[in-house]
Design a protein around this motif. Structure first.
Motif, PDB file in Angstrom:
ATOM      1  N   GLY A   1      38.961  23.634  33.919  1.00 13.75           N
ATOM      2  CA  GLY A   1      39.709  23.639  35.171  1.00 13.75           C
ATOM      3  C   GLY A   1      39.544  24.920  35.971  1.00 13.75           C
ATOM      4  N   THR A   2      40.616  25.366  36.633  1.00 13.49           N
ATOM      5  CA  THR A   2      40.524  26.499  37.547  1.00 13.49           C
ATOM      6  C   THR A   2      41.529  27.600  37.205  1.00 13.49           C
ATOM      7  OG1 THR A   2      42.086  25.508  39.108  1.00 13.49           O
ATOM      8  CG2 THR A   2      39.747  25.034  39.449  1.00 13.49           C
ATOM      9  N   LYS A   3      41.140  28.815  37.591  1.00 17.07           N
ATOM     10  CA  LYS A   3      42.023  29.980  37.574  1.00 17.07           C
ATOM     11  C   LYS A   3      41.870  30.642  38.949  1.00 17.07           C
ATOM     12  CE  LYS A   3      42.834  30.044  32.966  1.00 17.07           C
ATOM     13  NZ  LYS A   3      44.144  30.074  32.302  1.00 17.07           N
ATOM     14  N   THR A   4      42.950  31.231  39.449  1.00 18.71           N
ATOM     15  CA  THR A   4      42.878  31.904  40.745  1.00 18.71           C
ATOM     16  C   THR A   4      43.465  33.309  40.662  1.00 18.71           C
ATOM     17  OG1 THR A   4      44.987  30.970  41.464  1.00 18.71           O
ATOM     18  CG2 THR A   4      42.992  29.754  42.066  1.00 18.71           C
ATOM     19  N   ALA A   5      43.050  34.139  41.598  1.00 18.19           N
ATOM     20  CA  ALA A   5      43.571  35.505  41.688  1.00 18.19           C
ATOM     21  C   ALA A   5      43.515  35.942  43.142  1.00 18.19           C
ATOM     22  CB  ALA A   5      42.756  36.463  40.826  1.00 18.19           C
ATOM     23  N   GLU A   6      44.529  36.690  43.584  1.00 12.41           N
ATOM     24  CA  GLU A   6      44.538  37.274  44.919  1.00 12.41           C
ATOM     25  C   GLU A   6      43.903  38.662  44.846  1.00 12.41           C
ATOM     26  OE1 GLU A   6      45.714  35.784  47.798  1.00 12.41           O
ATOM     27  OE2 GLU A   6      45.857  34.007  46.511  1.00 12.41           O
ATOM     28  N   VAL A   7      42.975  38.935  45.745  1.00 14.59           N
ATOM     29  CA  VAL A   7      42.305  40.237  45.735  1.00 14.59           C
ATOM     30  C   VAL A   7      42.317  40.821  47.149  1.00 14.59           C
ATOM     31  CG1 VAL A   7      40.803  39.610  43.812  1.00 14.59           C
ATOM     32  CG2 VAL A   7      40.010  39.264  46.160  1.00 14.59           C
ATOM     33  N   THR A   8      42.353  42.135  47.224  1.00 15.70           N
ATOM     34  CA  THR A   8      42.228  42.842  48.495  1.00 15.70           C
ATOM     35  C   THR A   8      40.885  43.564  48.497  1.00 15.70           C
ATOM     36  OG1 THR A   8      44.610  43.145  48.711  1.00 15.70           O
ATOM     37  CG2 THR A   8      43.200  44.614  50.004  1.00 15.70           C
ATOM     38  N   VAL A   9      40.068  43.227  49.480  1.00 18.22           N
ATOM     39  CA  VAL A   9      38.702  43.749  49.556  1.00 18.22           C
ATOM     40  C   VAL A   9      38.651  44.881  50.579  1.00 18.22           C
ATOM     41  CG1 VAL A   9      36.316  43.178  50.144  1.00 18.22           C
ATOM     42  CG2 VAL A   9      37.730  41.528  48.897  1.00 18.22           C
ATOM     43  N   LYS A  10      38.025  45.982  50.193  1.00 18.05           N
ATOM     44  CA  LYS A  10      37.819  47.116  51.082  1.00 18.05           C
ATOM     45  C   LYS A  10      36.327  47.390  51.210  1.00 18.05           C
ATOM     46  CE  LYS A  10      42.226  49.255  49.733  1.00 18.05           C
ATOM     47  NZ  LYS A  10      42.903  50.457  49.182  1.00 18.05           N
ATOM     48  N   ASP A  11      35.985  48.106  52.294  1.00 24.29           N
ATOM     49  CA  ASP A  11      34.576  48.403  52.533  1.00 24.29           C
ATOM     50  C   ASP A  11      34.040  49.529  51.655  1.00 24.29           C
ATOM     51  OD1 ASP A  11      34.279  46.455  54.450  1.00 24.29           O
ATOM     52  OD2 ASP A  11      34.739  47.792  56.129  1.00 24.29           O
ATOM     53  N   ASP A  12      34.922  50.383  51.157  1.00 30.84           N
ATOM     54  CA  ASP A  12      34.449  51.614  50.526  1.00 30.84           C
ATOM     55  C   ASP A  12      34.336  51.540  49.008  1.00 30.84           C
ATOM     56  OD1 ASP A  12      37.138  51.371  50.156  1.00 30.84           O
ATOM     57  OD2 ASP A  12      37.673  53.421  50.736  1.00 30.84           O
ATOM     58  N   ALA A  13      34.787  50.447  48.380  1.00 33.02           N
ATOM     59  CA  ALA A  13      34.726  50.375  46.922  1.00 33.02           C
ATOM     60  C   ALA A  13      34.766  48.922  46.476  1.00 33.02           C
ATOM     61  CB  ALA A  13      35.893  51.148  46.302  1.00 33.02           C
ATOM     62  N   PRO A  14      34.033  48.583  45.400  1.00 32.28           N
ATOM     63  CA  PRO A  14      34.071  47.210  44.884  1.00 32.28           C
ATOM     64  C   PRO A  14      35.462  46.858  44.356  1.00 32.28           C
ATOM     65  CG  PRO A  14      32.213  48.437  43.971  1.00 32.28           C
ATOM     66  CD  PRO A  14      33.087  49.427  44.648  1.00 32.28           C
ATOM     67  N   THR A  15      35.802  45.597  44.480  1.00 34.43           N
ATOM     68  CA  THR A  15      37.044  45.083  43.913  1.00 34.43           C
ATOM     69  C   THR A  15      36.699  44.310  42.646  1.00 34.43           C
ATOM     70  OG1 THR A  15      38.061  44.886  46.103  1.00 34.43           O
ATOM     71  CG2 THR A  15      39.031  43.589  44.316  1.00 34.43           C
ATOM     72  N   GLU A  16      37.377  44.620  41.562  1.00 32.74           N
ATOM     73  CA  GLU A  16      37.082  43.972  40.293  1.00 32.74           C
ATOM     74  C   GLU A  16      38.189  42.991  39.932  1.00 32.74           C
ATOM     75  OE1 GLU A  16      35.872  46.406  37.097  1.00 32.74           O
ATOM     76  OE2 GLU A  16      34.478  47.623  38.306  1.00 32.74           O
ATOM     77  N   VAL A  17      37.768  41.833  39.449  1.00 26.99           N
ATOM     78  CA  VAL A  17      38.711  40.813  39.012  1.00 26.99           C
ATOM     79  C   VAL A  17      38.066  40.052  37.866  1.00 26.99           C
ATOM     80  CG1 VAL A  17      37.880  39.134  40.727  1.00 26.99           C
ATOM     81  CG2 VAL A  17      40.151  38.856  39.714  1.00 26.99           C
ATOM     82  N   SER A  18      38.828  39.681  36.882  1.00 26.26           N
ATOM     83  CA  SER A  18      38.311  38.952  35.729  1.00 26.26           C
ATOM     84  C   SER A  18      39.163  37.720  35.472  1.00 26.26           C
ATOM     85  CB  SER A  18      38.287  39.851  34.492  1.00 26.26           C
ATOM     86  OG  SER A  18      37.385  40.925  34.666  1.00 26.26           O
ATOM     87  N   PHE A  19      38.549  36.742  34.807  1.00 27.23           N
ATOM     88  CA  PHE A  19      39.238  35.506  34.477  1.00 27.23           C
ATOM     89  C   PHE A  19      39.024  35.217  32.989  1.00 27.23           C
ATOM     90  CE2 PHE A  19      38.008  35.213  38.917  1.00 27.23           C
ATOM     91  CZ  PHE A  19      39.199  34.830  39.537  1.00 27.23           C
ATOM     92  N   ALA A  20      40.037  34.647  32.342  1.00 25.95           N
ATOM     93  CA  ALA A  20      39.952  34.308  30.926  1.00 25.95           C
ATOM     94  C   ALA A  20      40.382  32.854  30.736  1.00 25.95           C
ATOM     95  CB  ALA A  20      40.827  35.229  30.095  1.00 25.95           C
ATOM     96  N   PHE A  21      39.533  32.080  30.072  1.00 18.12           N
ATOM     97  CA  PHE A  21      39.842  30.689  29.730  1.00 18.12           C
ATOM     98  C   PHE A  21      40.019  30.575  28.218  1.00 18.12           C
ATOM     99  CE2 PHE A  21      37.718  30.257  33.815  1.00 18.12           C
ATOM    100  CZ  PHE A  21      38.423  29.238  34.444  1.00 18.12           C
ATOM    101  N   SER A  22      40.651  29.492  27.821  1.00 17.81           N
ATOM    102  CA  SER A  22      40.821  29.210  26.396  1.00 17.81           C
ATOM    103  C   SER A  22      40.807  27.705  26.189  1.00 17.81           C
ATOM    104  CB  SER A  22      42.139  29.791  25.885  1.00 17.81           C
ATOM    105  OG  SER A  22      43.241  29.088  26.436  1.00 17.81           O
ATOM    106  N   ALA A  23      40.789  27.286  24.928  1.00 23.09           N
ATOM    107  CA  ALA A  23      40.765  25.854  24.624  1.00 23.09           C
ATOM    108  C   ALA A  23      42.004  25.150  25.174  1.00 23.09           C
ATOM    109  CB  ALA A  23      40.654  25.657  23.110  1.00 23.09           C
ATOM    110  N   ALA A  24      43.110  25.867  25.280  1.00 21.54           N
ATOM    111  CA  ALA A  24      44.333  25.258  25.810  1.00 21.54           C
ATOM    112  C   ALA A  24      44.169  24.802  27.252  1.00 21.54           C
ATOM    113  CB  ALA A  24      45.486  26.244  25.704  1.00 21.54           C
ATOM    114  N   ASP A  25      43.269  25.445  27.988  1.00 22.29           N
ATOM    115  CA  ASP A  25      43.043  25.042  29.403  1.00 22.29           C
ATOM    116  C   ASP A  25      42.443  23.670  29.500  1.00 22.29           C
ATOM    117  OD1 ASP A  25      43.999  27.475  30.596  1.00 22.29           O
ATOM    118  OD2 ASP A  25      42.163  28.451  29.919  1.00 22.29           O
TER     119      ASP A  25
END
Length: 272
Positions: free
Chosen positions: A243-267
């Motif tokens: 299925g899906t996971k979502t995250a809200e991120v704020t993007v800037k011009d001067d530095a990368p934005t990092e975000v990670s997602f974790a799934f498991s068998a329960a999903d």
């Protein structure tokens, strides 16, 4: 001096004068007619500067979103695929590839920015799904709304491509061995599932998106979305089984934005 001697003397002098004149003429012969000289070689032109192909000019930002998709726990075992007597299928995987986990990293996750991002038209070139060794390649990829998908058959056997959006049939086309590619539109902001009724294990997905900011994770589970204008976005990670996971991120011009997602068998259970 006798007249005879005087005459001989005068003749000798005249001969000397005549001989002298001849020598002068021989010493200075008439100049031969002038021939036009060959034109001087033109200076070699300066080496022409070779330019790389210009990229399509579309509005773009400097923002970057990157991260990793992981799997927590023990992944479900891969099921065996049914045997095939079709020689064109030789070399295909013997196991189902719906869940591919390596060192805790999850492959074939489509990560995308949700919603419209102004200034990015759909490409005129299609995305491509090939049929090779009775397998859809790639299994998961993204496309923009308004773009098309081209289906190729590189196998020496008959396939059919049946497209589904949810439970609704989108199209069903037969493709003869090594036949010409067939183009079909991608659905509007939805998931297009592909099946082959002749080889029922064949499965693939084309995930359409309203903007070009999407990527599919490889064996390392990593993704990078580049060129985003600064702002706040919803980033979604989609997997065919979990299925899906979502995250809200704020993007800037001067530095990368990092975000990670974790799934498991329960999903997988939650998706059902």
């Amino acid at each position: 001096m006798t007249l005879r001697t005087l005459g001989l003397t005068m003749l000798g002098a005249a001969g000397l004068l005549s001989l002298s004149a001849c020598k002068k003429e021989e010493a200075a012969p008439a100049a031969p007619p002038s021939t036009p000289s060959a034109p001087s070689a033109a200076p070699a032109p300066a080496a022409e500067k070779v330019h790389a192909a210009s990229p399509i000019q579309v509005p773009a930002g400097k923002g970057v979103v990157k991260g990793t998709v992981t799997f927590t726990g023990t992944p479900p075992p891969a099921a065996d695929l049914p045997a095939s007597s079709d020689p064109a299928c030789e070399g295909r995987s013997a196991k189902d590839e719906s869940v591919l986990v390596k060192d805790g990293k999850l492959q074939n996750v489509l990560v995308r920015v949700r919603g419209a991002v102004a200034g990015f038209p759909a490409p005129s070139t299609p995305v491509v799904v090939d049929q090779s060794k009775c397998t859809y390649v790639p299994r998961v990829q993204g496309a923009m709304v308004g773009q098309s998908v081209a289906f190729k058959n590189s196998d020496g056997t008959l396939h059919n491509v049946r497209g589904l959006v949810g439970t609704k049939a989108a199209f069903n086309v037969a493709q003869p061995p090594m036949g010409a590619a067939v183009n079909k539109p991608v659905p509007a902001d939805d998931v297009l599932k592909l099946k082959c009724d002749i080889h029922p294990w064949m499965t693939a997905y084309v995930v359409s998106n309203a903007n070009p900011f999407y990527a599919t994770t490889g064996a390392e589970g990593a993704f990078t979305l580049q060129g985003l204008p600064a702002g706040t976005y919803t980033v979604e990670a989609w997997h065919e089984t979990f299925g899906t996971k979502t995250a809200e991120v704020t993007v800037k011009d001067d530095a990368p934005t990092e975000v990670s997602f974790a799934f498991s068998a329960a999903d997988a259970s939650a998706k059902k």
